[in-house]
Every structure is written in structure tokens, then in C-alpha cells.
Write an enzyme that holds these catalytic residues in place. Sequence first.
Site, PDB file in Angstrom:
ATOM      1  N   GLY A  66      48.917  38.752  46.905  1.00 27.39           N
ATOM      2  CA  GLY A  66      47.819  39.831  46.381  1.00 27.39           C
ATOM      3  C   GLY A  66      46.523  39.226  46.053  1.00 27.39           C
ATOM      4  O   GLY A  66      46.226  38.240  46.988  1.00 27.39           O
ATOM      5  N   CYS A  67      45.460  39.905  45.650  1.00 25.51           N
ATOM      6  CA  CYS A  67      44.209  39.172  45.271  1.00 25.51           C
ATOM      7  C   CYS A  67      44.170  37.924  44.836  1.00 25.51           C
ATOM      8  O   CYS A  67      44.648  37.597  43.792  1.00 25.51           O
ATOM      9  CB  CYS A  67      43.409  40.263  44.471  1.00 25.51           C
ATOM     10  SG  CYS A  67      41.692  39.796  44.050  1.00 25.51           S
ATOM     11  N   PHE A  68      43.379  37.015  45.538  1.00 15.79           N
ATOM     12  CA  PHE A  68      43.781  35.773  45.254  1.00 15.79           C
ATOM     13  C   PHE A  68      42.777  35.554  43.798  1.00 15.79           C
ATOM     14  O   PHE A  68      42.881  34.510  43.041  1.00 15.79           O
ATOM     15  CB  PHE A  68      43.112  34.811  46.135  1.00 15.79           C
ATOM     16  CG  PHE A  68      41.682  35.117  46.921  1.00 15.79           C
ATOM     17  CD1 PHE A  68      40.636  35.716  46.449  1.00 15.79           C
ATOM     18  CD2 PHE A  68      41.661  34.407  48.268  1.00 15.79           C
ATOM     19  CE1 PHE A  68      39.624  36.266  47.003  1.00 15.79           C
ATOM     20  CE2 PHE A  68      40.129  34.904  48.958  1.00 15.79           C
ATOM     21  CZ  PHE A  68      39.427  35.669  48.154  1.00 15.79           C
ATOM     22  N   TRP A  69      41.860  36.332  43.245  1.00 13.90           N
ATOM     23  CA  TRP A  69      41.473  36.096  42.026  1.00 13.90           C
ATOM     24  C   TRP A  69      42.096  35.795  40.936  1.00 13.90           C
ATOM     25  O   TRP A  69      42.240  34.967  40.081  1.00 13.90           O
ATOM     26  CB  TRP A  69      40.322  37.383  41.581  1.00 13.90           C
ATOM     27  CG  TRP A  69      39.242  37.633  42.460  1.00 13.90           C
ATOM     28  CD1 TRP A  69      38.858  36.902  43.478  1.00 13.90           C
ATOM     29  CD2 TRP A  69      38.593  38.955  42.563  1.00 13.90           C
ATOM     30  NE1 TRP A  69      37.656  37.563  44.199  1.00 13.90           N
ATOM     31  CE2 TRP A  69      37.740  38.867  43.774  1.00 13.90           C
ATOM     32  CE3 TRP A  69      38.538  40.273  41.965  1.00 13.90           C
ATOM     33  CZ2 TRP A  69      36.771  39.821  44.148  1.00 13.90           C
ATOM     34  CZ3 TRP A  69      37.942  41.278  42.317  1.00 13.90           C
ATOM     35  CH2 TRP A  69      36.841  41.073  43.334  1.00 13.90           C
TER      36      TRP A  69
END
Length: 233
Positions: A66-69
Site C-alpha cells: 500500500g502507500c509507502f508512507w
Amino acid sequence: MRLSPRLNTAAALSALAASLLAIPLIAPGLVPRLGASSAVAASLPDPATGLTLAAGPRATAVLAGGCFWGMEAVFEHVKGVTEVVTGYTGGSPATAAYDRVSGGGTGHAEGIRISYDPARVSYGQLLKVFFSVAHDPTELNRQGPDVGSQYRSAIFPTDPEQRRVAAAYIAQLNRSGALPRPIATTVEEWRGFTPAEAYHQDFVARNPAHPYVVIHDQPKVARLKTQFPELAR
């Protein structure tokens, strides 16, 4: 819906409010799926292989979920991890840029490159964190509000031993029945890693009040500290 880091705070909050209003009411007794639940995650078994600590030089693991943040934020809080870099993996270096990857179709996934000390944390321990609290490994080509193959759950082994450990753990988890659905995580060919743009690096640490971070990323770090106190820092 992905809240772009390019949005100013007012626009981000407006977009967030619109997205929340679009969510249907939850029937009594049902729990929304916001990643692997704490109860499920806590019951995951240790990997049967890959837990041995080993002396040696710095090792590298590349994961996508998913979102790498949020992925970056979780692993930055794991003892023995010396560096986490957000970036793009799985596609051609020629298309490894946010404007290209976020639109899908490049073959890339948003991923993280983890540098770690194998004498302090093992590859198997990193995988258990990955499957338990960093994302929901049963979702196919999405994580929460982010939809598309660029948000897929994937492991990119950098050597044959990592590939063996990853494949064995996925098979073990599917046999265990600890997760409510089959694992969607793929073990993919290593094609290199391109760091993301500077504004994506350490995004959660630099933007703790960002609506996306508050809703989706900070709870992951909290779960890490609750479920893995021996690993969290």
C-alpha cells in the site's frame, strides 16, 4: 482516495470530509476492514524458518504494502533497522516517478527498502511485522482507500534465501488459518529499487497532522508498539 501530499491543509481536510461522507453506514456487529485487526495480527505464528539472527554486514529487505508512507513509518520504529527509504520497485527504472506510478500501469509498486542489522533483527521477524501490522496482506491490489496494482502487497527478495523464507511463511500462514482470507501477497522478481522523491521520505514523521497520516498510518505504528514491544523502539 489517496490524499496527495501536494494538497494544502484546507484542501486535504475538505477532500477527507467528502470521502468520509461517501462511506456507507456500518451495520451493527460489523467492523470496518482497516488492515489486519489487532486480534488477528496478534495470533500470527512466528515463521518456521528465517528467525535466526546472524552476524554479518548490513542486510536489505524490499517490501510493498500500500502507500509507502505508513510502511516506512512502521519499520523506522523496529529495533535493528538502520534506514528505511520509500521508493518504487517491480517496474522499469524509466517509469519510476510518482506521477507515473500513481496512475498505475507501470508495473511498479510503492515500496520500501529496509536496511537492517541481521544480528539484531532477522528477516523472518521483519516479515512477521509486515504481515501483522504494516498492512492487510489479504487485500488484492489495494490497501484501504488506495486502489490499483501500485498498492499491491508484494515481497521482492534480493537473494534466494529471502525468496525461500518468504514463500515458506506465506504457505505457513495460509495453512494456519490465522487470517480470515487467503494471503494476496506475491513474491516477485527482484528488478531493482528507485528511491521516491524527497517529499515522500519520512513523510509521516514530518507531517504528523496530515489527515491521511492520522487515519491510516499512525495507528499502524501504535499497533507495532502494542503487539511487538520487544521489537519496537
